[in-house]
Design a protein around this motif. Structure first.
Motif, PDB file in Angstrom:
ATOM      1  N   GLY A 232      16.365   2.647  15.024  1.00  0.00           N
ATOM      2  CA  GLY A 232      17.024   2.442  16.377  1.00  0.00           C
ATOM      3  C   GLY A 232      18.430   2.396  16.664  1.00  0.00           C
ATOM      4  O   GLY A 232      18.888   1.876  17.760  1.00  0.00           O
ATOM      5  N   ALA A 233      19.096   3.033  15.639  1.00  0.00           N
ATOM      6  CA  ALA A 233      20.786   3.044  15.909  1.00  0.00           C
ATOM      7  C   ALA A 233      21.281   4.253  16.363  1.00  0.00           C
ATOM      8  O   ALA A 233      22.432   4.412  17.075  1.00  0.00           O
ATOM      9  N   CYS A 234      20.477   5.638  16.747  1.00  0.00           N
ATOM     10  CA  CYS A 234      21.030   6.623  17.079  1.00  0.00           C
ATOM     11  C   CYS A 234      20.681   7.128  18.445  1.00  0.00           C
ATOM     12  O   CYS A 234      21.225   8.350  18.996  1.00  0.00           O
ATOM     13  N   LEU A 235      19.656   6.674  19.094  1.00  0.00           N
ATOM     14  CA  LEU A 235      19.119   7.148  20.472  1.00  0.00           C
ATOM     15  C   LEU A 235      18.332   8.482  20.227  1.00  0.00           C
ATOM     16  O   LEU A 235      18.351   9.319  21.251  1.00  0.00           O
ATOM     17  N   ALA A 238      14.731   8.942  22.041  1.00  0.00           N
ATOM     18  CA  ALA A 238      14.305   8.498  23.245  1.00  0.00           C
ATOM     19  C   ALA A 238      13.222   8.880  23.978  1.00  0.00           C
ATOM     20  O   ALA A 238      12.901  10.276  23.816  1.00  0.00           O
ATOM     21  N   ILE A 239      12.350   8.093  24.634  1.00  0.00           N
ATOM     22  CA  ILE A 239      11.113   8.440  25.347  1.00  0.00           C
ATOM     23  C   ILE A 239      11.079   7.608  26.776  1.00  0.00           C
ATOM     24  O   ILE A 239      11.518   6.654  26.569  1.00  0.00           O
ATOM     25  N   LYS A 240      10.574   8.308  27.813  1.00  0.00           N
ATOM     26  CA  LYS A 240      10.625   7.575  28.990  1.00  0.00           C
ATOM     27  C   LYS A 240       9.515   6.486  28.794  1.00  0.00           C
ATOM     28  O   LYS A 240       8.297   6.855  28.250  1.00  0.00           O
ATOM     29  N   ASP A 241      10.026   5.075  29.036  1.00  0.00           N
ATOM     30  CA  ASP A 241       8.920   4.103  28.844  1.00  0.00           C
ATOM     31  C   ASP A 241       8.945   3.209  30.138  1.00  0.00           C
ATOM     32  O   ASP A 241      10.005   2.510  30.176  1.00  0.00           O
ATOM     33  N   GLY A 249      12.361   4.292  25.986  1.00  0.00           N
ATOM     34  CA  GLY A 249      12.200   3.467  24.663  1.00  0.00           C
ATOM     35  C   GLY A 249      12.537   4.175  23.462  1.00  0.00           C
ATOM     36  O   GLY A 249      12.946   5.426  23.552  1.00  0.00           O
ATOM     37  N   HIS A 250      12.540   3.494  22.464  1.00  0.00           N
ATOM     38  CA  HIS A 250      12.841   4.256  21.237  1.00  0.00           C
ATOM     39  C   HIS A 250      11.489   4.579  20.414  1.00  0.00           C
ATOM     40  O   HIS A 250      11.030   3.531  20.100  1.00  0.00           O
ATOM     41  N   VAL A 251      11.225   5.801  20.016  1.00  0.00           N
ATOM     42  CA  VAL A 251       9.812   5.886  19.239  1.00  0.00           C
ATOM     43  C   VAL A 251      10.079   5.215  17.724  1.00  0.00           C
ATOM     44  O   VAL A 251       8.834   4.584  17.464  1.00  0.00           O
ATOM     45  N   GLY A 255       7.856   2.226  19.074  1.00  0.00           N
ATOM     46  CA  GLY A 255       6.709   2.869  18.806  1.00  0.00           C
ATOM     47  C   GLY A 255       6.819   3.021  17.211  1.00  0.00           C
ATOM     48  O   GLY A 255       7.247   2.158  16.514  1.00  0.00           O
ATOM     49  N   PRO A 256       6.093   3.957  16.627  1.00  0.00           N
ATOM     50  CA  PRO A 256       5.907   5.406  17.147  1.00  0.00           C
ATOM     51  C   PRO A 256       4.449   5.009  18.133  1.00  0.00           C
ATOM     52  O   PRO A 256       3.954   5.880  18.753  1.00  0.00           O
ATOM     53  N   VAL A 257       3.790   3.923  17.769  1.00  0.00           N
ATOM     54  CA  VAL A 257       2.391   3.712  18.698  1.00  0.00           C
ATOM     55  C   VAL A 257       2.704   3.207  20.064  1.00  0.00           C
ATOM     56  O   VAL A 257       3.518   2.065  19.901  1.00  0.00           O
ATOM     57  N   PHE A 258       2.297   3.452  20.995  1.00  0.00           N
ATOM     58  CA  PHE A 258       2.648   2.905  22.298  1.00  0.00           C
ATOM     59  C   PHE A 258       1.147   2.928  23.119  1.00  0.00           C
ATOM     60  O   PHE A 258       0.245   3.664  22.931  1.00  0.00           O
TER      61      PHE A 258
END
Ligand SMILES: Cc1cc2nc3c(=O)[nH]c(=O)nc-3n(C[C@H](O)[C@H](O)[C@H](O)COP(=O)(O)OP(=O)(O)OC[C@H]3O[C@@H](n4cnc5c(N)ncnc54)[C@H](O)[C@@H]3O)c2cc1C
Ligand code: FES
Length: 268
Positions: A232-235, A238-241, A249-251, A255-258
């Motif tokens: 969660g530190a580098c972006l 990123a995924i549209k959430d 959001g950050h996978v 996530g990786p499960v959404f």
């Protein structure tokens, strides 16, 4: 989450360019959820610099005691090729368990597990946990798909758990000729599962999400993105959430499960 120097228990071929590696791990992996992942780095190698993410394929237990985790991986590039040349007794840097896994509860009595190629990696751990929580094997299906027979993995693992599998390949070299989503759609004509779980390439996840949306069924997808830090530190992931305050959001940490509905994957 723990960073440790894990010992390689085994590293053996499991198909065309596919391997199973067993690694010692700390006790916290006993509480790991299916769908969670680790990041790995080879301590003696300066390249690649960035750690690489891999799903937990299975917990290794002996008489109920946790001995390690197994990872199922495909050699696709620099890191995974180097990993395939490591041997039992060597050491590897491991960070985990990371991320959020699949929802598993006693309320889920029936499910469809849909895996494309190496996307099957977290599904064996998931199936094992679902059975432990009391899912009905006769009301559950595992759909395994790939381009050809070489991409269809772990069929016997699911059969050993008394789960039914349906295999599809794009070239028809094994199972039905077609897409894994064809097998899912056919099975859903006669079944109403409590959950659809999917892991595989993004177009496949989009198609599974569209089916779930059309049938108004709950669906969880495990997303693979290129990751840099994994924490969660580098972006970088990123995924549209739609449920995230900033719209993304950050996978690696969200996530990786959404829940598929929140990602709007349908139609991708
Ligand atoms: C949460 C998560 C869990 C994962 N679990 C597993 C697993 O259990 N088993 C497994 O084999 N792999 C898994 N992956 C993918 C794995 O991380 C990559 O295959 C690995 O990072 C490739 O590193 P490399 O240095 O060998 O290849 P690179 O040299 O980095 O890349 C080689 C080629 O593979 C492509 N590639 C790299 N990463 C991916 C990817 N994620 N999806 C598709 N193509 C990719 C690159 O675009 C490039 O063309 C997972 C990825 C994520 C994000
Ligand atoms: S990989 Fe760095 S934020 Fe997710």
């Amino acid at each position: 989450m723990n960073q440790e120097t894990a010992k390689i228990l085994w590293n053996k071929p499991a198909g065309a360019s596919v391997y199973r590696i067993g690694l010692t791990c700390g006790n916290e992996y006993g509480q790991a959820d299916p769908g969670q992942f680790v990041t790995l780095r080879l301590p003696k190698e300066s390249s690649p610099l960035l750690r690489r993410p891999f799903s937990i394929h299975r917990l290794i237990k002996n008489n109920g005691e946790l001995k390690g985790i197994e990872i199922l991986y495909k050699a696709v590039g620099e890191f995974t090729r180097k990993l395939s040349h490591t041997a039992a007794g060597e050491r590897i840097d491991m960070l985990g368990p990371l991320g959020k896994g699949f929802t598993v509860s006693a309320a889920i009595k029936s499910a469809a597990l849909v895996a494309g190629g190496i996307g099957v990696a977290p599904m064996v751990f998931l199936a094992d946990r679902l059975i432990h929580e009391g899912i009905s094997p006769t009301q559950t299906i595992v759909c395994l798909g790939g381009r050809s027979a070489d991409d269809v993995l772990c069929d016997t693992d699911f059969q050993t758990m008394a789960l039914k599998t349906r295999i599809t390949t794009e070239n028809g070299s094994i199972g039905e000729k077609g897409l894994v989503t064809d097998a899912l759609s056919n099975w859903l004509k006669d079944h109403q599962p409590d959950m659809i779980y999917a892991c595989g390439p993004m177009p496949m996840l989009g198609a599974v999400s569209a089916i779930a949306k059309q049938k108004n069924m709950p669906c969880e997808v495990s997303i693979e993105t290129i990751m840099a830090c994994g924490v969660g530190a580098c972006l970088g992931c990123a995924i549209k959430d739609t449920q995230h305050a900033e719209g993304y959001g950050h996978v690696c940490i969200d996530g990786p499960v959404f829940n598929a509905a929140r990602l709007n994957l349908a139609g991708r």
